[in-house]
Scaffold this active site. Structure first.
Site, PDB file in Angstrom:
ATOM      1  N   ARG A 179       0.858  -1.191   0.000  1.00 19.47           N
ATOM      2  CA  ARG A 179       0.000   0.000   0.000  1.00 19.47           C
ATOM      3  C   ARG A 179       0.886   1.229   0.000  1.00 19.47           C
ATOM      4  O   ARG A 179       1.619   1.477   0.956  1.00 19.47           O
ATOM      5  CB  ARG A 179      -0.903  -0.011   1.232  1.00 19.47           C
ATOM      6  N   SER A 248     -12.744  -3.746   2.048  1.00 15.96           N
ATOM      7  CA  SER A 248     -12.847  -3.107   3.376  1.00 15.96           C
ATOM      8  C   SER A 248     -14.323  -2.978   3.743  1.00 15.96           C
ATOM      9  O   SER A 248     -15.143  -2.661   2.885  1.00 15.96           O
ATOM     10  CB  SER A 248     -12.302  -1.678   3.338  1.00 15.96           C
ATOM     11  N   LYS A 277      -5.173   6.024   8.878  1.00 17.84           N
ATOM     12  CA  LYS A 277      -6.387   6.257   8.073  1.00 17.84           C
ATOM     13  C   LYS A 277      -7.130   7.391   8.782  1.00 17.84           C
ATOM     14  O   LYS A 277      -8.225   7.212   9.331  1.00 17.84           O
ATOM     15  CB  LYS A 277      -7.193   4.947   8.054  1.00 17.84           C
TER      16      LYS A 277
HETATM   17  C1  LIG Z   1      -6.949  -5.473   5.087  1.00 18.54           C
HETATM   18  C2  LIG Z   1      -7.365  -4.117   4.708  1.00 18.54           C
HETATM   19  N1  LIG Z   1      -8.516  -3.627   5.185  1.00 18.54           N
HETATM   20  C3  LIG Z   1      -8.896  -2.379   4.866  1.00 18.54           C
HETATM   21  C4  LIG Z   1      -8.117  -1.592   4.054  1.00 18.54           C
HETATM   22  C5  LIG Z   1      -8.546  -0.197   3.647  1.00 18.54           C
HETATM   23  O1  LIG Z   1      -8.887  -0.115   2.264  1.00 18.54           O
HETATM   24  P1  LIG Z   1      -9.523   1.245   1.700  1.00 18.54           P
HETATM   25  O2  LIG Z   1     -10.763   1.496   2.456  1.00 18.54           O
HETATM   26  O3  LIG Z   1      -9.642   1.124   0.231  1.00 18.54           O
HETATM   27  O4  LIG Z   1      -8.468   2.341   2.065  1.00 18.54           O
HETATM   28  P2  LIG Z   1      -6.980   2.485   1.504  1.00 18.54           P
HETATM   29  O5  LIG Z   1      -6.151   1.410   2.124  1.00 18.54           O
HETATM   30  O6  LIG Z   1      -7.022   2.325   0.026  1.00 18.54           O
HETATM   31  O7  LIG Z   1      -6.552   3.822   1.947  1.00 18.54           O
HETATM   32  C6  LIG Z   1      -6.927  -2.134   3.583  1.00 18.54           C
HETATM   33  N2  LIG Z   1      -6.118  -1.437   2.780  1.00 18.54           N
HETATM   34  N3  LIG Z   1      -6.566  -3.383   3.917  1.00 18.54           N
HETATM   35  C1  LIG Z   2      -5.402   0.985   5.799  1.00 20.26           C
HETATM   36  C2  LIG Z   2      -6.462   0.935   6.835  1.00 20.26           C
HETATM   37  N1  LIG Z   2      -7.754   0.606   6.576  1.00 20.26           N
HETATM   38  C3  LIG Z   2      -8.513   0.646   7.646  1.00 20.26           C
HETATM   39  C4  LIG Z   2      -9.968   0.363   7.628  1.00 20.26           C
HETATM   40  O1  LIG Z   2     -10.575   0.335   8.688  1.00 20.26           O
HETATM   41  O2  LIG Z   2     -10.477   0.163   6.543  1.00 20.26           O
HETATM   42  S1  LIG Z   2      -7.681   1.074   9.030  1.00 20.26           S
HETATM   43  C5  LIG Z   2      -6.252   1.198   8.177  1.00 20.26           C
HETATM   44  C6  LIG Z   2      -4.938   1.582   8.765  1.00 20.26           C
HETATM   45  C7  LIG Z   2      -4.430   0.645   9.810  1.00 20.26           C
HETATM   46  O3  LIG Z   2      -3.210   1.118  10.161  1.00 20.26           O
HETATM   47  P1  LIG Z   2      -2.598   0.958  11.618  1.00 20.26           P
HETATM   48  O4  LIG Z   2      -2.391  -0.482  11.848  1.00 20.26           O
HETATM   49  O5  LIG Z   2      -1.284   1.717  11.537  1.00 20.26           O
HETATM   50  O6  LIG Z   2      -3.526   1.603  12.584  1.00 20.26           O
END
Ligand SMILES: Cc1ncc(COP(=O)(O)OP(=O)(O)O)c(N)n1
Ligand SMILES: Cc1nc(C(=O)O)sc1CCOP(=O)(O)O
Ligand SMILES: [Mg+2]
Length: 351
Positions: A179, A248, A277
């Site tokens: 990502r 997600s 996020k």
């Molecule tokens: C395992 C996993 N879960 C949720 C996310 C978040 O995806 P998304 O809502 O498209 O947000 P971005 O990651 O694209 O900013 C994820 N990446 N992985």
């Molecule tokens: C990439 C992403 N997606 C989310 C969701 O809820 O869809 S939370 C998230 C970030 C998770 O990062 P950390 O482990 O540093 O808190």
């Protein structure tokens, strides 16, 4: 005095030797694949398909073809490629043997036309059946590994990207998502290729965030799509049935829709608010508990999870978690991965 062979007889003998050698190659390669299907996967459907193909090959291996064999006079028996001496993984071993069988079948298809009117057609069909078997087997392995994966690392941009990921893989990580929301595509392609290689070296799955085109370009195992990303049915058309698609979700409607649309796994979160996020409100542990009771496909709790709070998330019912900072910012990612996995593998408390 014995008459020397006519030109036609000599050519026929050569064709017989080619057919004999390639019937052997095809059967041996299939046997190697079959053993994995039987003992490694315990899968009777794949095992029987290999056996059926082997028997069909045996049917063509007649006494007159075997009689043409001349092992001491075969210049090819001594030749081997350095890659044949070493296999880096079961996947590499299987791929090499699929390749070997398909090549042998192509030879049998062409030279077989000189031997029997039906042989070319039969081996063409069998070659396509091998392609189908390969794709189904690869897809099956991917999905099995997804179900076995309990810790999911989602990367963030880092100067130490490869070393951090490798350290986590050493700690037992089996699922990685690349990502990077801001890098140029040239950088993304370069990094994704390296990460894919690294993951496959360690027998881990490699997923790309957001981008189906990039996933195809680097032959990733799948893609992760958020609610604002490409619809699942379109991604499925582009990626085929064997690659993994994750989605997600933040609430039960999104969860049910993702399952109905054919997602292979879902993200469940954010469990806690997180700077990774920023601005996305927490769905909380209630949503984790809901997923534990209702989700029929693998799901990963995500958002703010670390070594301090993982047990609360597990107590709410999570068996799988995805993290960014906990591993990307860890001083010792191997130890953190080992610790998170040890907690995820501990016996679940009774509800
Ligand atoms: C395992 C996993 N879960 C949720 C996310 C978040 O995806 P998304 O809502 O498209 O947000 P971005 O990651 O694209 O900013 C994820 N990446 N992985
Ligand atoms: C990439 C992403 N997606 C989310 C969701 O809820 O869809 S939370 C998230 C970030 C998770 O990062 P950390 O482990 O540093 O808190
Ligand atoms: Mg996204």
């Amino acid at each position: 005095m014995v008459e020397p062979y006519s030109q036609t007889q000599q050519t026929q003998q050569v064709v017989y030797r080619i057919l004999d050698a390639n019937l052997d190659r095809a059967r041996e390669g299939l046997r190697i694949i079959e053993e994995w299907c039987r003992f490694g996967l315990n899968n009777s459907q794949f095992t029987n398909e290999c056996k059926r193909l082997r028997q069909e090959i045996a049917h063509w291996h007649t006494a007159e073809l075997r009689a043409a064999r001349d092992t001491p006079g075969d210049a090819g028996t001594e030749l081997s490629h350095p890659q044949e001496e070493q296999r880096t993984s079961i996947k590499a071993l299987l791929q090499a043997n699929f390749c070997r069988v398909q090549e042998a079948m192509r030879v049998l298809e062409e030279y077989g036309k000189l031997h029997h009117p039906q042989m070319g057609k039969t081996f063409k069909q069998m070659r396509y059946q091998m392609y189908t078997l390969e794709s189904n087997l690869l897809g099956h392995q991917r999905h099995q590994l997804l179900w076995r994966s309990h810790l999911y690392l989602v990367t963030s941009p880092s100067e130490n990207l490869l070393t951090t990921v490798e350290a986590a893989l050493k700690g037992g990580l089996t699922l990685l998502q690349y990502r990077d929301k801001t890098a140029d595509d040239t950088i993304r392609l370069e990094q994704a290729k390296k990460l894919r290689q690294l993951c496959h070296l360690y027998g881990a799955l490699f997923i790309i965030n957001d981008r189906v085109d990039l996933a195809l370009a680097v032959d990733a195992d799948g893609v992760h799509l958020g609610q604002q990303d490409m619809p699942i049915d379109l991604a499925r058309q582009l990626l085929g049935s064997q690659r993994i698609i994750g989605r997600s979700t933040t609430n039960l409607e999104e969860m049910q829709r993702a399952i109905a649309e054919g997602a292979d796994y879902i993200g469940v979160g954010p469990v806690y608010e997180t700077p990774t996020k920023a601005g996305k409100p927490a769905a909380g542990l209630e949503y984790v508990s809901y997923a534990a009771r209702n989700c029929s496909i693998p799901w990963f709790a995500i958002g703010g999870i670390d070594a301090n709070n993982i047990n609360d998330v597990i107590d709410a019912g999570a068996e799988r978690v995805a993290v960014v900072r906990s591993l990307m910012q860890a001083e010792q990612p191997t130890l953190v991965a080992q610790y998170l996995l040890s907690q995820l593998h501990r016996i679940q408390p009774e509800p």
